[in-house]
Design a protein around this motif. Structure first.
Motif, mmCIF file in Angstrom:
data_model
loop_
_atom_site.group_PDB
_atom_site.id
_atom_site.type_symbol
_atom_site.label_atom_id
_atom_site.label_comp_id
_atom_site.label_asym_id
_atom_site.label_seq_id
_atom_site.Cartn_x
_atom_site.Cartn_y
_atom_site.Cartn_z
ATOM 1 N N THR A 101 -23.955 -3.714 28.837
ATOM 2 C CA THR A 101 -23.863 -4.617 29.983
ATOM 3 C C THR A 101 -22.652 -5.528 29.850
ATOM 4 O O THR A 101 -21.898 -5.736 30.812
ATOM 5 N N VAL A 102 -22.434 -6.056 28.655
ATOM 6 C CA VAL A 102 -21.273 -6.921 28.411
ATOM 7 C C VAL A 102 -19.980 -6.126 28.595
ATOM 8 O O VAL A 102 -19.026 -6.594 29.226
ATOM 9 N N ALA A 103 -19.927 -4.904 28.069
ATOM 10 C CA ALA A 103 -18.726 -4.071 28.205
ATOM 11 C C ALA A 103 -18.465 -3.745 29.670
ATOM 12 O O ALA A 103 -17.309 -3.787 30.135
ATOM 13 N N LEU A 104 -19.498 -3.417 30.424
ATOM 14 C CA LEU A 104 -19.339 -3.118 31.839
ATOM 15 C C LEU A 104 -18.865 -4.351 32.597
ATOM 16 O O LEU A 104 -17.962 -4.260 33.441
ATOM 17 N N ALA A 105 -19.444 -5.507 32.295
ATOM 18 C CA ALA A 105 -19.033 -6.756 32.947
ATOM 19 C C ALA A 105 -17.581 -7.071 32.613
ATOM 20 O O ALA A 105 -16.806 -7.493 33.491
ATOM 21 N N ALA A 106 -17.180 -6.843 31.364
ATOM 22 C CA ALA A 106 -15.790 -7.095 30.970
ATOM 23 C C ALA A 106 -14.847 -6.144 31.701
ATOM 24 O O ALA A 106 -13.777 -6.552 32.183
ATOM 25 N N ALA A 111 -10.796 -5.334 35.801
ATOM 26 C CA ALA A 111 -10.355 -4.600 36.998
ATOM 27 C C ALA A 111 -10.112 -5.554 38.143
ATOM 28 O O ALA A 111 -9.123 -5.408 38.882
ATOM 29 N N LEU A 112 -10.990 -6.524 38.306
ATOM 30 C CA LEU A 112 -10.811 -7.510 39.386
ATOM 31 C C LEU A 112 -9.631 -8.437 39.097
ATOM 32 O O LEU A 112 -8.933 -8.854 40.019
ATOM 33 N N ALA A 113 -9.404 -8.765 37.830
ATOM 34 C CA ALA A 113 -8.301 -9.654 37.455
ATOM 35 C C ALA A 113 -6.960 -8.939 37.614
ATOM 36 O O ALA A 113 -5.948 -9.573 37.877
ATOM 37 N N GLY A 114 -6.938 -7.636 37.487
ATOM 38 C CA GLY A 114 -5.698 -6.868 37.580
ATOM 39 C C GLY A 114 -5.250 -6.645 39.001
ATOM 40 O O GLY A 114 -4.148 -6.184 39.256
#
Length: 115
Positions: A101-106, A111-114
């Motif tokens: 879950t943490v990896a998916l959230a990261a 992706a959103l930050a890029g």
């Protein structure tokens, strides 16, 4: 009274009845084996035959009781062992789920930050 409490009482009652019936069946088997044993000793009088059968049944009951106690003790050991294994597996699964879950959230965050 909750369903769980009632269910546990029912389970305990069923276990007690089952244990009683199994023990009665064991006693019947012991009596049958004692009769077969005595049948091989035709020189015994009726009184002697009854005495031998009584001793045979008592010895068989002690043997059965000892065996059942050993089995029950081993079952208790196994239950504790398996409960420990289950807790460890559950902990590992939850840890893996949390890490995923943490990896998916990261990944979503990157992706959103890029953009």
């Amino acid at each position: 009274m909750s369903e769980t409490t009632g269910g546990m009482r029912t389970d305990a009652a069923i276990n007690e009845i089952e244990g009683f019936l199994l023990w009665e069946a064991e006693k019947r088997r012991a009596r049958s084996r004692a009769e077969e044993f005595c049948a091989g000793l035709p020189w015994l009088t009726g009184t002697q035959r009854a005495e031998v059968a009584r001793h045979y049944c008592r010895d068989q009951a002690e043997l059965s009781r000892d065996t059942l106690e050993r089995i029950a003790a081993r079952a208790t050991e196994l239950r504790a062992e398996y409960a420990g294994v289950h807790r460890a597996l559950r902990r590992r699964l939850l840890t893996g789920y949390a890490a995923g879950t943490v990896a998916l959230a990261a990944a979503v965050g990157f992706a959103l930050a890029g953009r």
